[in-house]
Scaffold this motif. Structure first.
Motif, PDB file in Angstrom:
ATOM      1  N   VAL A 250      -3.178  -5.202   3.964  1.00 38.90           N
ATOM      2  CA  VAL A 250      -4.324  -5.121   4.737  1.00 38.90           C
ATOM      3  C   VAL A 250      -4.433  -3.614   5.414  1.00 38.90           C
ATOM      4  O   VAL A 250      -3.561  -3.049   6.153  1.00 38.90           O
ATOM      5  CB  VAL A 250      -4.019  -6.118   5.955  1.00 38.90           C
ATOM      6  N   PRO A 251      -5.735  -3.081   5.271  1.00 41.26           N
ATOM      7  CA  PRO A 251      -5.888  -1.769   5.898  1.00 41.26           C
ATOM      8  C   PRO A 251      -5.674  -1.516   7.389  1.00 41.26           C
ATOM      9  O   PRO A 251      -6.101  -2.374   8.176  1.00 41.26           O
ATOM     10  CB  PRO A 251      -7.367  -1.378   5.356  1.00 41.26           C
ATOM     11  N   ALA A 252      -5.144  -0.427   7.685  1.00 41.10           N
ATOM     12  CA  ALA A 252      -4.583  -0.161   9.044  1.00 41.10           C
ATOM     13  C   ALA A 252      -6.101  -0.104   9.886  1.00 41.10           C
ATOM     14  O   ALA A 252      -6.225  -0.599  11.023  1.00 41.10           O
ATOM     15  CB  ALA A 252      -4.154   1.192   9.072  1.00 41.10           C
ATOM     16  N   ASP A 253      -7.065   0.514   9.151  1.00 40.77           N
ATOM     17  CA  ASP A 253      -8.247   0.580  10.101  1.00 40.77           C
ATOM     18  C   ASP A 253      -9.061  -0.818  10.480  1.00 40.77           C
ATOM     19  O   ASP A 253      -9.443  -0.704  11.497  1.00 40.77           O
ATOM     20  CB  ASP A 253      -9.229   1.504   9.008  1.00 40.77           C
ATOM     21  N   LEU A 254      -8.802  -1.502   9.548  1.00 44.45           N
ATOM     22  CA  LEU A 254      -9.317  -3.032   9.533  1.00 44.45           C
ATOM     23  C   LEU A 254      -8.555  -3.702  10.872  1.00 44.45           C
ATOM     24  O   LEU A 254      -9.194  -4.342  11.738  1.00 44.45           O
ATOM     25  CB  LEU A 254      -9.211  -3.870   8.621  1.00 44.45           C
ATOM     26  N   MET A 255      -7.357  -3.446  10.825  1.00 47.50           N
ATOM     27  CA  MET A 255      -6.513  -4.021  12.167  1.00 47.50           C
ATOM     28  C   MET A 255      -6.639  -3.272  13.236  1.00 47.50           C
ATOM     29  O   MET A 255      -6.834  -4.031  14.390  1.00 47.50           O
ATOM     30  CB  MET A 255      -4.936  -3.697  11.820  1.00 47.50           C
ATOM     31  N   ASN A 256      -7.002  -2.151  13.190  1.00 45.94           N
ATOM     32  CA  ASN A 256      -7.423  -1.289  14.429  1.00 45.94           C
ATOM     33  C   ASN A 256      -8.702  -1.630  14.985  1.00 45.94           C
ATOM     34  O   ASN A 256      -8.765  -1.859  16.209  1.00 45.94           O
ATOM     35  CB  ASN A 256      -7.271   0.206  14.044  1.00 45.94           C
TER      36      ASN A 256
END
Lengths: 420, 354
Positions: free
Chosen positions: B202-208
């Motif tokens: 799961v991409p960090a950008d999505l989490m952020n």
């Protein structure tokens, strides 16, 4: 087969390639574009050569909006002897267009969600290109997507149709989500009016544009939280994300198919290798006895080393006592504590029961440890012998099984692991 | 009486001041280097795959006999606990004589796609605990789990109670379905299998983005407008940028571990409802028999206090202590009050159990 046929087929193939690769090329372009907001901002304020960072970009956007807000406030507020009175209507005009959407002060929700600022939203990133290529006319989509497929390219066509249907559904989910965001914005203004009315008492009046802005943020966040915590939003958000994942999944499959045709390794292949590798690592660890057995051996080793160390200390203490008549009582006390601790890991092997020392095992050892004189020396000898045996056994895989307690626990764990 | 009473001259002054500060900001920003972080010296004592265990070095030798191992969340970088000289949980604990170790999870990539919670909890954490115990020649250590790392620490302590002397949890979710948990509300209807199968890691950008959307206007706009106030203050700007770096310097999430975490913890709420299995073994919080200190933040928007408080009802220990910190999820590490209150609370609680 005629030459024209091959020529036509080649053109179609190339067109298909371009179409399918389109969204990913778009994705790549979006990712590779250098941020330019800072340059714009630099130009605005006469600066240059500073390092563009995401923080700066975010700041720039915020500052730009805030300046718009300040400027709008100056323009619409009107000036009279009582200050800027009658602000509520001007504020509405400033924050919202007649339909409740963005006005001079662009609504942040509009910038954050799909369809408006792909660069800000990973969910939206890379999706716009797909929309352009896969679903050029959404109005007629459902009708022709239901048509049956046939011929050699049937499977490909079905996949394309399903992908387009997924895209269509995604657009609908975006619409549902945006409607909720619009509702949050409208509710935000209602709350804002309420908060303003609370500020009519002397001493609580708003006396700066910044304070006005902060109050608006409080209101809009409150309204947003009400929506975002609702059951309705739970459904809409879930549907939105699921819809987008379906679209992405279809795109990935198409890219994989094309990659495979061109002899390029695919993500599925690499994933498959990774999964097998990870499974092998677990298996190897299990074959070595697993972490539980390694723990058990380490605990036993530690227990023996502690036993030996304390016994040696005790023996040395006895000698010192004999020669210098010095009391050696503290060394006895030191023995007991590590041993009590050392027995606790056995309880862990039982897994659920609270830590408990097996009395039949612990009692003789405590007695031995508490003993003094020549007995302690014998313990030291016993410990040395045990340690030596253990060290030898390290290279012997059958050795742990010779330790009755360790073997039992390890067997049980191995059995359970294999079972699970 | 009007609610808004802004004098024209004052409004004009606000606009001019803001413009001037923005203009002057360029000079400040130009003069700034990239921010540094992680101020306390440390040595590597264990490494496996991308996981590294560090031991921090204080100005004096530790007096504590049992070391503390910090288990941070997977979703952010652990240097938050040692962000800068005057904002460091680690430094303050060292100053009080504690011996502090930390697990750095690294940045998972495609090779870590198949790591499960079993691999993290019964694998990496277990071996990190063993490494620290070996390093200090002790049989048990103190575990300090933070946020998601706190949930992992609870699982570890329940599965391996004989390895944990004392358990400390900070801003740790235990009940993942409290009504005020926005993140939880959002993931309840997610098709997690489709999500992970599609994204892999799961991409960090999505989490952020998800975190930013918890308070979209405040976190995406108001925070940066507030920056105008400190644009001419280099130190404050450095602090701000350091925090920004931490917020957005996020690792991707290993797909399988993420799948299980969302399904079992968020959707199933199995940590308190039961049925949670890690590596085929049942996790019962009732097995946590060692002393527990639970520190939570009263204004936490990520882990609501109610999500943490409920731990008292589920752990098996009779020695349970709860500390409510006046601040938020991040403030509990970096605020001035946090520097005064949190390390002292931890140290005194541990000292009373030595």
């Amino acid at each position: 087969m005629s030459e024209a046929f091959f020529s036509d087929a080649t053109r179609q193939w190339q067109a298909l390639l371009q179409q399918s690769a389109g969204p990913w090329a778009e994705w790549m372009r979006a990712g590779a574009q250098p941020p330019n907001a800072f340059e714009k901002w630099s130009a605005l304020f006469g600066g240059n050569n500073a390092t563009p960072t995401e923080t700066i970009e975010r700041f720039v956007q915020g500052a730009r909006d805030y300046l718009s807000f300040l400027q709008a406030g100056m323009n619409v507020g009107g000036i009279n002897a009582e200050g800027m009175s009658g602000w509520i209507e001007p504020l509405k005009r400033m924050f919202a267009a007649p339909d409740g959407m963005a006005g001079a002060f662009e609504h942040p929700f509009a910038k954050l969600w799909p369809g408006s600022a792909a660069g800000m939203n990973p969910f939206a990133l890379g999706m716009s290109g797909f929309g352009q290529t896969a679903a050029p006319d959404l109005r007629d989509l459902k009708s022709w997507l239901k048509l049956p497929s046939f011929g050699p390219a049937r499977e490909h066509q079905v996949n394309q149709q399903n992908a387009a249907l997924a895209w269509f559904d995604y657009q609908q989910q975006i619409q549902r989500h945006n409607e909720l965001m619009l509702r949050a914005a409208k509710r935000g203004f209602e709350l804002f009016e309420g908060k303003l009315s609370e500020r009519e008492q002397p001493g609580r009046q708003i006396e700066s544009l910044r304070a006005l802005y902060d109050l608006w943020v409080d209101a809009i966040e409150e309204a947003y939280a009400d929506i975002a915590l609702s059951q309705e939003y739970r459904e809409v958000y879930g549907d939105l994300v699921n819809a987008q994942m379906r679209v992405r999944s279809h795109v990935q499959k198409e890219v994989e198919r094309l990659s495979s045709d061109m002899g390029v390794p695919t993500r599925s292949e690499i994933d498959s290798i990774g999964e097998r590798l990870q499974a092998l690592r677990r298996e190897v660890r299990g074959l070595r006895g697993g972490d539980a057995l390694i723990d058990e051996i380490a605990d036993l080793r530690g227990e023996l080393e502690t036993l030996a160390r304390n016994a040696v200390r005790q023996a040395l203490g006895e000698r010192a006592k004999t020669s210098a008549q010095v009391a050696a009582a503290p060394s006895v006390a030191r023995v007991d504590k590590p041993r009590a601790a050392a027995t606790k890991p056995k309880k862990q092997s039982a897994k659920t029961a609270p830590a408990r020392v097996a009395p039949e095992k612990a009692a003789p050892r405590r007695a031995a440890a508490a003993a003094s004189g020549g007995f302690a020396t014998r313990i030291a000898q016993f410990a040395d012998a045990s340690l030596g045996g253990k060290r030898k056994a390290r290279g012997n895989k059958a050795a742990p099984a010779k330790s009755s307690r360790g073997a039992k626990a390890a067997t049980t764990r191995r059995g359970k692991r294999a079972h699970s | 009486m009007q609610a808004v009473k802004i004098q024209p001259a004052k409004a004009a002054e606000e606009v001019i001041t803001t413009q001037r500060k923005l203009g002057a900001a360029l000079e400040t920003l130009r003069s700034m280097d990239d921010v540094d972080f992680g101020v306390t010296a440390k040595e590597e004592i264990y490494r496996e795959d991308k996981v590294v265990v560090y031991r921090f070095k204080g100005e004096r030798a530790p007096t504590a006999k049992v070391p503390i191992l910090i288990v941070y969340a997977l979703v952010n970088r652990p240097y938050m606990v040692d962000l800068q000289d005057d904002r460091s949980l680690v430094k303050n604990l060292l100053a009080k004589g504690e011996d502090v170790y930390l697990i750095d999870w690294g940045y998972p990539d495609g090779a870590d796609r198949w790591l499960t919670l079993d691999d993290y909890i019964n694998g990496y954490i277990a071996r990190a605990v063993d490494a620290v115990a070996r390093h200090r020649r002790v049989r048990k250590i103190n575990l300090l789990g933070i946020c998601q790392g706190g949930a992992f620490s609870l699982c570890f302590a329940a599965l391996h109670p004989h390895k944990v002397q004392n358990l400390i949890t900070m801003v740790t979710p235990v009940d993942f379905q409290t009504p005020d948990n926005m993140l939880s509300n959002w993931v309840q209807k997610l098709d997690i299998d489709l999500f992970v199968d599609t994204l892999g890691n799961v991409p960090a950008d999505l989490m952020n983005l998800c975190y930013l959307m918890l308070k979209p206007v405040r976190l995406n706009q108001q925070k940066y407008i507030g920056l105008v106030d400190i644009l001419d203050n280099k130190v404050e700007m450095e602090n701000f940028l350091r925090m920004e770096k931490w917020i957005f310097d996020s690792p991707d999430q290993a797909g399988e571990a993420f799948r299980q975490f969302l399904k079992d913890f968020y959707q199933g709420n199995k940590l308190i409802k039961g049925g949670l299995k890690i590596g085929g073994r049942d996790v019962h919080l009732g097995n946590i028999s060692m002393p527990v200190l639970n520190v939570f933040a009263e204004q936490d928007h990520l882990v609501p206090p109610a999500a943490s408080r409920v731990l008292a009802e589920h752990v098996g220990t009779k020695d349970y202590t709860q500390v409510a910190f006046r601040g938020g999820h991040i403030g509990i590490y970096v605020s001035g009050r946090a520097q005064r209150e949190v390390p002292s609370a931890i140290h005194e609680w541990l000292a009373a159990r030595t």
